[in-house]
Write an enzyme that holds these catalytic residues in place. Structure first.
Site, PDB file in Angstrom:
ATOM      1  N   CYS A  51     -22.305  61.122  31.725  1.00  0.00           N
ATOM      2  CA  CYS A  51     -22.848  61.055  33.083  1.00  0.00           C
ATOM      3  C   CYS A  51     -23.140  59.617  33.501  1.00  0.00           C
ATOM      4  CB  CYS A  51     -24.071  61.941  33.229  1.00  0.00           C
ATOM      5  SG  CYS A  51     -25.429  61.434  32.183  1.00  0.00           S
ATOM      6  N   ARG A  93     -28.445  45.602  31.149  1.00  0.00           N
ATOM      7  CA  ARG A  93     -27.525  46.084  32.184  1.00  0.00           C
ATOM      8  C   ARG A  93     -27.799  45.482  33.559  1.00  0.00           C
ATOM      9  NH1 ARG A  93     -29.249  52.529  32.606  1.00  0.00           N
ATOM     10  NH2 ARG A  93     -28.828  52.519  34.814  1.00  0.00           N
ATOM     11  N   HIS A 140     -33.356  52.407  55.062  1.00  0.00           N
ATOM     12  CA  HIS A 140     -32.951  53.531  55.912  1.00  0.00           C
ATOM     13  C   HIS A 140     -31.635  53.242  56.608  1.00  0.00           C
ATOM     14  CE1 HIS A 140     -36.424  55.849  55.308  1.00  0.00           C
ATOM     15  NE2 HIS A 140     -37.257  55.126  56.027  1.00  0.00           N
ATOM     16  N   ARG A 167     -32.679  66.346  34.783  1.00  0.00           N
ATOM     17  CA  ARG A 167     -33.164  65.437  33.733  1.00  0.00           C
ATOM     18  C   ARG A 167     -34.638  65.167  33.977  1.00  0.00           C
ATOM     19  NH1 ARG A 167     -30.744  59.476  33.312  1.00  0.00           N
ATOM     20  NH2 ARG A 167     -32.016  59.123  35.155  1.00  0.00           N
TER      21      ARG A 167
HETATM   22  C1  PEP Z   1     -27.021  56.281  31.874  1.00  0.00           C
HETATM   23  O1  PEP Z   1     -27.803  55.557  31.255  1.00  0.00           O
HETATM   24  O2  PEP Z   1     -25.789  56.256  31.720  1.00  0.00           O
HETATM   25  C2  PEP Z   1     -27.529  57.235  32.872  1.00  0.00           C
HETATM   26  C3  PEP Z   1     -26.734  58.098  33.453  1.00  0.00           C
HETATM   27  O3  PEP Z   1     -28.845  57.167  33.176  1.00  0.00           O
HETATM   28  P1  PEP Z   1     -29.490  56.093  34.191  1.00  0.00           P
HETATM   29  O4  PEP Z   1     -28.374  55.316  34.822  1.00  0.00           O
HETATM   30  O5  PEP Z   1     -30.275  56.897  35.175  1.00  0.00           O
HETATM   31  O6  PEP Z   1     -30.336  55.290  33.259  1.00  0.00           O
HETATM   32 MG    MG Z   2     -29.929  56.011  31.243  1.00  0.00          MG
END
Ligand code: PEP
Ligand code: MG
Length: 593
Positions: free
Chosen positions: A513, A476, A200, A343
């Site tokens: 995105c 990642r 928060h 989404r």
């Molecule tokens: C992505 O994988 O690039 C994405 C926008 O989705 P997230 O980061 O929510 O997995």
């Molecule tokens: Mg993703």
């Protein structure tokens, strides 16, 4: 060189989690959370009086919280966070805390000792929760516990409102109530030992627009009151004992950032168009209601990615259709009629939700996640589709399915979607039967069969965060292989090109995105690759728009042609860098864009 030497001998660099951007240079104001807490056993005939003392402390804590609420409720930017104070008041009534403490007092412990024991038990309960959001709510219980302990021990209420001018508040932890009460004209920044991105305090610091770095672990034991300190809330860097040269450098950076913010303000109402007249839609990625204000401020043209996971976090039961419907309608209201791409649930992988059936998997990133989970838990999926479709009866909603890896998956989604549309129509509930349907391109298989997938849907949105992970086989979230996580890898450029070409050949639009969309250095390349839209963290929109308005699609195409000849990411990156410096020396030659 001398500067470097000065740095290493004088400056002490600490790195925490930057949660609220901006640079602050000021004096440490150390909030002392240490006060003596005496724990001892009491006689049996003292129990009733001790319980009375504890109840009195609870009542006093409730009064303090009410007073804080009244004090800050006039501040518009804090209004939406006032619920936190209500949550703390509710915790004060909770049997798990209050009832359990009274029970512990009955075992002849004094109130402080009983309360500490109960807090310890609650902490270990919270620590075993997998869901990060819910786990961090432990801090609410801690904050209430701390307030009660201070009252019991007769320690003064921690007053962040009474600090000296130009203070950087340094504390072991800051409760939301303490954060809310700061006097913004006096406090320049926050630093804490504890805390995470979704705490928060972090959220509040952003609302207050005060630079903050949390999770510094030992900052309270490393600083002294009134010591000069520099906070960089973007990178999470904190510099103790800065040399004059470092202070000057950061003052320059601060000035530069202020100038940049001023310049970028001007871009808010300008069209996102290249010098050769190509319109690119610039949208925002959002997940929390509180972020909508930010989206407006930065002039997004809609929500290109509404991550719905947040609705499922922090609770034991998934949200009902009605709750979701309300959240989506409220998003539509807040964004003022602009289009929203919702989404469907992208759960699994690195995102866990308590209360949903997710087994431990050896390889969660490749396991039952995203659309795979939704297709397996079809009832849950249908509830979400009903809510999204009903919202589509209220405004411009598009629906998007995450992590599609084959045509069969999208066909299954569309079949269920059609059934749900028929169901709603039979029930007489409004929805858009022609709701635009899109998919995220995040897997190598989706890229390879993009021409087939493009026949099935109305739009593509490339999720580069995952696409890079799967294409390069680099987790990642794993810091050991982070050096391999490379958006400039020639394979990624090719993947993006193939996806854009397939989309355009089929006459559908394609956007990105993933985080890549918000990086101004990549803007020209992305335009050259043929992307129709970019969806990003709203705060990145003005910077990207500024680049966009200074370059042409033709320049982008020429650059991409060159890049596609290069075998290594090092060459790709150097070429982009050099090109951007040539085209926009003002923007890319400066240290901070
Ligand atoms: C992505 O994988 O690039 C994405 C926008 O989705 P997230 O980061 O929510 O997995
Ligand atoms: Mg993703």
């Amino acid at each position: 060189m001398v500067l470097e030497k000065n740095r290493s001998t004088e400056d002490i660099y600490l790195v925490g989690i930057g949660v609220s951007p901006g640079i602050a240079i000021g004096q440490v104001n150390l909030l002392d959370h240490r006060y003596p807490v005496y724990e001892f056993f009491i006689e049996a005939d003292e129990i009733d009086a001790e319980i009375e003392r504890f109840r009195h402390a609870v009542a006093q804590a409730a009064t303090q919280l009410q007073r804080i609420k009244e004090r800050v409720s006039g501040q518009v930017h804090l209004r939406e966070h006032l619920y936190i104070l209500d949550t703390h008041k509710l915790i004060l009534e909770d049997e798990m805390l209050v009832g359990a403490t009274e029970t512990a007092i009955r075992t002849q412990r004094n109130a402080e000792s009983a309360l500490r024991q109960v807090l310890k038990n609650l902490r270990s309960l919270f620590d075993n929760i997998e869901d990060e959001y819910l786990r961090e709510r432990r801090s609410d219980v801690d904050a209430v516990g701390e307030r009660l302990l201070r009252i019991l021990c007769g320690a003064a209420e921690q007053l962040t409102s009474r600090v000296e001018k130009e203070s950087i508040i340094v504390a072991h932890d800051l409760s939301p109530a303490e954060t809310m009460q700061v006097d913004r004209s006096r406090v320049l920044g926050f630093l804490t030992d504890k805390g995470g991105r979704t705490s928060h305090t972090a959220i509040l610091a952003r609302s207050l627009d005060i630079p903050a770095v949390v999770g510094l672990e030992t900052i309270t034991s490393q600083v002294e009151d009134r010591q000069t300190i520099i906070v960089d809330g973007e990178s999470g860097i904190v510099i103790l004992n800065p040399s004059t040269a470092t202070i000057n450098e950061y003052q320059d950076r601060k000035k530069h950032l202020a100038q940049l913010a001023q310049e970028l303000e001007d871009y808010r109402n300008l069209e996102a168009v290249t010098t050769d007249g190509v319109r690119i839609s610039l949208c925002g990625n959002l997940e929390m209601e509180s972020e909508f204000k930010l989206a407006h401020k930065h002039g997004v043209e809609g929500i290109g990615l509404y991550r719905t996971e947040f609705l499922y976090l922090g609770r034991q039961q998934p949200p009902t259709e009605e709750e979701q419907f309300e959240a989506y309608c409220s998003a539509l209201d807040k964004i003022g009629g602009q289009p929203i791409t919702i989404r469907t649930l992208d759960i699994g992988g690195d995102k866990f939700v308590a209360g949903l059936n997710l087994d431990d998997e050896a390889n969660p990133a490749m396991g039952l996640r995203a659309i795979r989970f939704s297709l397996q838990e079809e009832n849950l999926f249908r509830v979400q589709l009903r809510a999204i479709l009903r919202a589509s009866g209220r405004g411009p909603v598009r629906i998007m399915f995450p992590m599609i890896s084959g045509v069969a998956e999208i066909r299954a989604c569309k079949r269920i979607l059609r059934e749900v549309i028929t169901e709603l129509e039979q029930e007489g509930l409004a929805c858009n039967p022609d709701i635009p349907v899109g998919i995220m391109i995040e897997t190598p298989s989706a890229v390879m069969i993009a021409p087939f997938l493009a026949q099935e849907v109305d739009f593509f949105s490339i999720g580069t965060n995952d696409l890079i992970q799967y294409f390069l086989a680099v987790d990642r979230g794993n810091q050991h292989v982070a050096y391999l996580y490379d958006p400039f890898h020639p394979a990624i450029l090719r993947a993006l090109k193939m996806t854009c070409d397939a989309a355009h050949a089929a006459g559908i639009s394609v956007c990105i995105c993933g985080e890549m969309a918000g990086e101004p250095l990549y803007t020209l390349v992305l335009i050259g690759l043929g992307l129709d839209g970019l969806s990003m963290n709203p705060s990145c929109v003005p910077r990207v728009k500024r680049v966009l308005r200074h370059v042409s699609k033709q320049q982008g195409e020429a650059l991409v042609e060159k890049l596609l000849q290069l075998p290594t990411s090092k060459e790709v990156s150097a070429t982009i860098d050099q090109q951007m410096r040539v085209l926009l020396p003002d923007l890319f030659a400066r240290p901070l864009l």
